[in-house]
Each structure stands twice: as C-alpha cells, then as structure tokens.
Design an enzyme around this catalytic site. Structure first.
Site, short mmCIF file in Angstrom:
data_model
loop_
_atom_site.label_atom_id
_atom_site.label_comp_id
_atom_site.label_asym_id
_atom_site.label_seq_id
_atom_site.Cartn_x
_atom_site.Cartn_y
_atom_site.Cartn_z
N SER A 12 10.14 37.04 -28.51
CA SER A 12 8.69 37.26 -28.43
C SER A 12 8.41 38.74 -28.59
CB SER A 12 8.16 36.79 -27.08
OG SER A 12 6.87 37.33 -26.87
N HIS A 37 8.33 34.71 -32.18
CA HIS A 37 7.20 34.26 -31.36
C HIS A 37 6.14 35.36 -31.29
CE1 HIS A 37 5.58 31.66 -28.10
NE2 HIS A 37 5.25 32.79 -27.48
N ASP A 39 2.52 36.35 -29.72
CA ASP A 39 1.57 36.03 -28.65
C ASP A 39 0.19 36.59 -28.97
OD1 ASP A 39 3.11 34.61 -26.66
OD2 ASP A 39 4.26 36.46 -26.45
N MET A 41 -3.58 36.95 -27.78
CA MET A 41 -4.40 36.88 -26.56
C MET A 41 -5.77 37.51 -26.83
SD MET A 41 -1.67 38.03 -23.66
CE MET A 41 0.05 37.53 -23.73
N HIS A 70 1.54 31.66 -30.85
CA HIS A 70 1.13 31.07 -29.57
C HIS A 70 -0.28 31.58 -29.28
CE1 HIS A 70 1.96 31.15 -24.91
NE2 HIS A 70 0.97 30.32 -25.24
N MET A 72 -3.30 32.09 -27.24
CA MET A 72 -3.86 32.09 -25.89
C MET A 72 -5.29 32.57 -26.03
SD MET A 72 -0.48 33.63 -24.04
CE MET A 72 0.16 34.19 -25.62
N MET A 141 4.91 26.49 -20.44
CA MET A 141 4.81 27.85 -19.90
C MET A 141 5.50 27.90 -18.55
SD MET A 141 3.32 29.72 -22.13
CE MET A 141 3.41 31.21 -21.12
N ASP A 179 8.65 29.22 -22.34
CA ASP A 179 8.14 30.59 -22.52
C ASP A 179 7.74 31.20 -21.19
OD1 ASP A 179 6.94 32.90 -23.48
OD2 ASP A 179 5.25 31.88 -24.43
C1 DX5 Z 1 3.29 35.35 -21.87
C2 DX5 Z 1 3.70 35.14 -23.29
C3 DX5 Z 1 5.15 35.17 -23.50
C4 DX5 Z 1 5.79 36.47 -23.16
C5 DX5 Z 1 7.06 36.12 -22.48
O1 DX5 Z 1 1.95 35.11 -21.72
O2 DX5 Z 1 3.23 33.88 -23.78
O3 DX5 Z 1 5.53 34.76 -24.81
O4 DX5 Z 1 6.10 37.29 -24.26
O5 DX5 Z 1 7.60 37.29 -22.03
P1 DX5 Z 1 8.84 37.36 -21.06
O6 DX5 Z 1 9.98 36.74 -21.80
O7 DX5 Z 1 8.97 38.81 -20.86
O8 DX5 Z 1 8.47 36.59 -19.82
ZN ZN Z 2 4.14 33.11 -25.72
#
Ligand code: DX5
Ligand code: ZN
Length: 231
Positions: A12, A37, A39, A41, A70, A72, A141, A179
């Site tokens: 990620s 991956h 993320d 947000m 992903h 969010m 999650m 994740d």
């Molecule tokens: C959190 C993200 C994850 C994040 C995980 O909201 O969706 O993908 O990057 O990070 P680690 O592996 O550091 O928990």
């Molecule tokens: Zn993620």
C-alpha cells in the site's frame, strides 16, 4: 514444491515517500509485491485526504502491476469513470458508503474493472452474501480506515475465517484481501485465517527499505501458507 502459491503481497503506497513514488513502487515490486494498493480518501467518508485519479494515472505509467484502488470516499459512483480512465484495474468500494451497492458494483464492471467490496471492522460479513457472486475480491478492514500504521484489530481474524467458510459453502471464487496492521507480527495469523491478498503499508514502506521488507513479509506469508497446506 508442487504447492500452488496463492498468497500475494499487496504493498500500500500510503506509507511510501510520495516524492519518489516510482522508485518506491519499483522497490516493492522487486521485493515480490504483485499488486499495488492505492488508498483514496476524501476527508468525508474517512477523516483524512490522500489522492485521486491523477496519481493513479501517473502510477499507470511506471508499473504494469494491477492497481488496486481502495475507495474510502462518499458517492463513489461519481468517480468510477475517472478511475477507469486513469488506468485502475481493481476498484473496491465500502459497503458502508454505498446505499445501492449492487448498482455501484455493476458500474465498476461496466467500466471494465474488477469490483471489490470492503467491510469496516464493525460490519458483519453476512451482510454481503447476496452480492458475493459478482465480486472479484472482498476486502476485510482490520483497522478503521483513514490512516496507515494502526494496530491490527484481532477480531478481524474471525471475519476472515467466516468469509472463507461462506466462499466454500457457496462454491464461489472471489479472493479474500485484508488491510490494516498487516506486519511481521500479524501476517502469519491472517494467512492461517484464510486471507490471500495481503495489503501492507507501514510494514513495507515505513522503514524506507521497501524491497527488503516486502521480501521478508512475503517469505513469512508463504511459510504460513505452506504450513497450512500441509495440515
Ligand atoms: C488504511 C488503508 C490501508 C493502509 C494500511 O485506511 O486502507 O491500506 O495503507 O496501512 P498499514 O499496513 O500501515 O496498516
Ligand atoms: Zn487500503
């Protein structure tokens, strides 16, 4: 030996050095990462803001690995065409953000991407039973989404096990992704529980040694998988 490798490491980029993203991704790939991956947000569905389609478009130019986006974000339907255009391969949306989840998954499929559904820690796996036949992956999650480097929530293991059991019972082939807090101290247990796509942010990029740390994690995951297969 003849054992078919199913686990994959999914670095990620959230914890990568964004000023050197291409180098970071290349290092994670050398270390054995096979899916990237991303993320996304929006500061609304989750209390943090990260990146969107322009960064996906740039990543597309520097790696041929599948880009696992992903989302969010609230109202993901409004942005699915943009992610397709940017070169996203997999798109997952949160159950909690989609009042018309079936329609959203159809939209992702319609844009030629692989649809996934994500469950927050407090959301039961039973709630998605009806749409499981249409998803490519389910993302469990194991932290509350929003930030990297958080602590793994142990009851996620039970959810992974239940989902793997449902998949068996229903005879389906979707993949199980996990994740949040996946690191040296948790990766063995998540593989034992039945997760195959192992997202790791901080554990891969946090120490600035993505190649070395990806390789170590993947070795641990494969050892756990091998031990499971031998049972
Ligand atoms: C959190 C993200 C994850 C994040 C995980 O909201 O969706 O993908 O990057 O990070 P680690 O592996 O550091 O928990
Ligand atoms: Zn993620």
């Amino acid at each position: 030996m003849g054992h078919k490798v199913m686990v994959e490491l999914v670095p990620s980029i959230l914890s990568a050095d964004f000023a050197h993203l291409a180098d970071e991704v290349a290092a994670a790939e050398r270390g054995g990462g096979t899916i990237i991956h991303v993320d996304v947000m929006d500061g609304h569905f989750v209390p943090n803001i990260t990146l969107g389609p322009p960064v996906v478009k740039s990543l597309r130019k520097v790696t041929s690995l599948p880009l696992d986006c992903h989302l969010m974000i609230s109202n993901p339907n409004d942005y699915i065409p943009d992610f397709a255009e940017a070169g996203a391969n997999w798109v997952s949306v949160h159950y909690e953000a989609c009042p018309h989840l079936h329609r959203t998954l159809e939209l992702i499929l319609h844009h030629g991407m692989k649809p996934g559904v994500v469950l927050n820690p407090a959301t039961r796996v039973d709630l998605i039973e009806e749409i499981l036949p249409m998803v490519h992956h389910v993302l469990i999650m194991s932290v509350n989404p929003g930030f990297g480097g958080q602590e793994f929530i142990p009851f996620s293991l039970g959810k992974i096990r239940r989902l793997a059991r449902m998949r068996n019972e229903l005879g389906l082939g979707f993949r199980i992704e996990v994740d949040g807090g996946v690191a040296h101290d948790t990766i063995t247990r998540v593989v034992q529980a039945g997760a195959e796509l192992l997202v790791a942010g901080n554990a891969v990029f946090g120490a600035g040694q993505a190649e070395r740390d990806a390789r170590e994690l993947l070795e641990m995951a494969r050892a756990a998988e091998g031990a499971k297969a031998a049972l």
